[in-house]
Design a protein around this motif. Structure first.
Motif, PDB file in Angstrom:
ATOM      1  N   THR A 118     -14.485 -60.783 -15.010  1.00  0.00           N
ATOM      2  CA  THR A 118     -15.695 -60.540 -15.349  1.00  0.00           C
ATOM      3  C   THR A 118     -15.717 -59.134 -16.145  1.00  0.00           C
ATOM      4  OG1 THR A 118     -16.770 -61.496 -13.392  1.00  0.00           O
ATOM      5  CG2 THR A 118     -17.968 -59.735 -14.494  1.00  0.00           C
ATOM      6  N   GLU A 119     -14.782 -58.189 -15.676  1.00  0.00           N
ATOM      7  CA  GLU A 119     -14.693 -56.779 -16.416  1.00  0.00           C
ATOM      8  C   GLU A 119     -14.214 -57.416 -17.986  1.00  0.00           C
ATOM      9  OE1 GLU A 119     -11.787 -54.738 -14.260  1.00  0.00           O
ATOM     10  OE2 GLU A 119     -13.191 -54.183 -12.744  1.00  0.00           O
ATOM     11  N   GLN A 166     -19.309 -62.899  -9.483  1.00  0.00           N
ATOM     12  CA  GLN A 166     -19.427 -61.411  -8.831  1.00  0.00           C
ATOM     13  C   GLN A 166     -20.949 -61.393  -8.245  1.00  0.00           C
ATOM     14  OE1 GLN A 166     -16.951 -58.677  -9.003  1.00  0.00           O
ATOM     15  NE2 GLN A 166     -16.305 -60.706  -8.765  1.00  0.00           N
ATOM     16  N   ASP A 179     -11.153 -69.018 -14.212  1.00  0.00           N
ATOM     17  CA  ASP A 179     -12.051 -67.679 -13.896  1.00  0.00           C
ATOM     18  C   ASP A 179     -12.482 -66.986 -15.071  1.00  0.00           C
ATOM     19  OD1 ASP A 179     -11.138 -67.964 -11.107  1.00  0.00           O
ATOM     20  OD2 ASP A 179      -9.384 -66.482 -11.403  1.00  0.00           O
ATOM     21  N   ASP A 202     -23.187 -59.249  -8.140  1.00  0.00           N
ATOM     22  CA  ASP A 202     -24.375 -58.729  -8.830  1.00  0.00           C
ATOM     23  C   ASP A 202     -24.808 -59.734 -10.087  1.00  0.00           C
ATOM     24  OD1 ASP A 202     -21.915 -58.109 -10.201  1.00  0.00           O
ATOM     25  OD2 ASP A 202     -22.634 -56.282 -11.006  1.00  0.00           O
ATOM     26  N   ALA A 211     -16.512 -66.418 -15.410  1.00  0.00           N
ATOM     27  CA  ALA A 211     -17.096 -65.136 -15.619  1.00  0.00           C
ATOM     28  C   ALA A 211     -17.945 -64.838 -17.109  1.00  0.00           C
ATOM     29  CB  ALA A 211     -16.082 -64.146 -15.755  1.00  0.00           C
ATOM     30  N   LEU A 271     -11.850 -63.800  -5.446  1.00  0.00           N
ATOM     31  CA  LEU A 271     -12.803 -62.820  -5.632  1.00  0.00           C
ATOM     32  C   LEU A 271     -12.240 -61.899  -6.415  1.00  0.00           C
ATOM     33  CD1 LEU A 271     -15.951 -62.009  -5.374  1.00  0.00           C
ATOM     34  CD2 LEU A 271     -15.001 -60.861  -3.430  1.00  0.00           C
ATOM     35  N   GLU A 272     -11.176 -61.551  -6.483  1.00  0.00           N
ATOM     36  CA  GLU A 272     -10.469 -60.471  -7.226  1.00  0.00           C
ATOM     37  C   GLU A 272     -10.224 -60.881  -8.557  1.00  0.00           C
ATOM     38  OE1 GLU A 272      -9.051 -56.350  -7.739  1.00  0.00           O
ATOM     39  OE2 GLU A 272     -10.459 -57.341  -6.160  1.00  0.00           O
ATOM     40  N   ARG A 277     -13.354 -61.057 -10.456  1.00  0.00           N
ATOM     41  CA  ARG A 277     -13.808 -59.229 -10.860  1.00  0.00           C
ATOM     42  C   ARG A 277     -13.263 -58.916 -12.007  1.00  0.00           C
ATOM     43  NH1 ARG A 277     -12.333 -54.253 -10.259  1.00  0.00           N
ATOM     44  NH2 ARG A 277     -10.280 -54.886  -9.168  1.00  0.00           N
TER      45      ARG A 277
END
Length: 346
Positions: A185-186, A268, A227, A270, A231, A178-179, A182
């Motif tokens: 995604t950023e 993520q 990943d 959201d 994302a 998950l990290e 994240r």
């Protein structure tokens, strides 16, 4: 019937669930979900058999002054189609002004009284009031609020009853996995912002469509998104036109279910709503109702107002087959784009 007629046939339903519309408001709340839009200036015919919806069609509301003979022909043809699909009871709803709807309901009352099927109701919906031509109520009509319908509660309640094993299957990844997404995604947010700034929204949309097509190719070949790719895709799925492309190209292949399950689990929190809805659709098309129900629940947990998830949830409650949604629920602004093999503008 006009070129705008649209009929849905519901066949081969596996383990159907019967939804009881306990009020006229419940009935009216179903209609927008059936056709994917709020009805306006339409004639809608619903047919049921043994308490289950087996037929639904709509056609444009004829203009004022339309010949009575033509109105009777219109109703007769719609009723014949319903009969061919096994309907035993009919409900006809006219959406529009009294001047235009009332002649249609009068014609329907005359035609359907001679037919073999029972007529449950003949309704006119004008604005936020309905009028029954079989059970006359107040002359000013009955006000209604679709948001107050028990249909929405039924969808949510059905989703909450998802199998625990399937809920575990669609649950988000945890820990380092998950990290990693994240951070990816950023980076994707920054990349998308730069693309929009440099080349505009249209270029960003094309990049999103390319991301969908690339993901489909990848999972068709038995591969998986990394990943960064996942994302990037999950971010673009919030664009309605990109989602339409994904919907259009999703059917009942096992690898498509695997694709949207992977994105749902790794996206993520959201961003999980759109891929979860796509997973629900893919699973439903494969007849995997348990997984579809779990995916609807994840989508609604992310966004209780997700119209797509609500629509699929309602179809599951009604026990309808996937053929009812063989078109994208959200229309693309300019129709379906052709797939391009050109370079990603990003």
């Amino acid at each position: 019937m006009t070129d705008h007629d649209h009929t849905h046939e519901f066949d081969d339903v596996t383990e159907p669930l019967v939804l009881v519309a306990e009020s006229t408001v419940d009935l009216l709340a179903v209609v927008p979900h059936l056709f994917g839009f709020a009805p306006r200036d339409l004639v809608v015919l619903l047919g049921t058999a043994d308490g289950q919806l087996v037929y639904a069609s709509h056609t444009n509301l004829p203009p004022a002054g339309f010949p009575a003979r033509a109105l009777r022909f219109l109703v007769r043809e719609m009723a014949r189609s319903a009969a061919r699909d096994g309907a035993q009871q009919l409900i006809l709803i006219g959406y529009g002004t009294a001047e235009r709807v009332t002649p249609v309901l009068r014609a329907a009352k005359r035609v359907l009284a001679r037919g073999p099927m029972d007529v449950a109701d003949l309704l006119r919906v004008t604005g936020e009031r309905y009028f029954s031509h079989l059970s006359p109520g107040p002359s000013e009509g009955v006000p209604f609020d679709l948001a107050a319908s028990g249909i929405h509660a039924a969808v949510a309640g059905h989703a909450r009853g998802a199998d625990n094993a399937e809920m575990d299957r669609v649950a988000a990844v945890t820990g380092p996995a998950l990290e990693a997404v994240r951070h990816a995604t950023e980076a994707a947010v920054a990349r998308l912002g730069a693309l929009v700034s440099d080349q505009g929204v249209a270029a960003a949309r094309r990049a999103g469509m390319r991301a969908v097509w690339d993901a489909l190719d990848r999972y068709r070949d038995g591969d998986r998104l990394d990943d960064d790719e996942l994302a990037w895709l999950s971010l673009h799925l919030f664009d309605a036109d990109v989602r339409v492309v994904a919907w259009h190209d999703t059917d009942d292949e096992a690898w498509q279910e695997r694709l949207w399950l992977d994105v749902t689990r790794r996206a993520q929190p959201d961003l999980v709503g759109p891929p979860a809805s796509l997973l629900a659709f893919a699973a439903w098309r494969r007849g995997n109702t348990a997984l579809a129900k779990a995916a609807v629940r994840r989508a609604l947990e992310a966004d209780p107002d997700d119209g797509t998830a609500q629509t699929i949830g309602l179809m599951l409650v009604l026990g309808m087959p996937p053929s009812v949604l063989d078109w994208p629920p959200a229309p693309a602004a300019d129709g379906m784009p052709e797939r391009s093999d050109g370079p990603d503008p990003a």
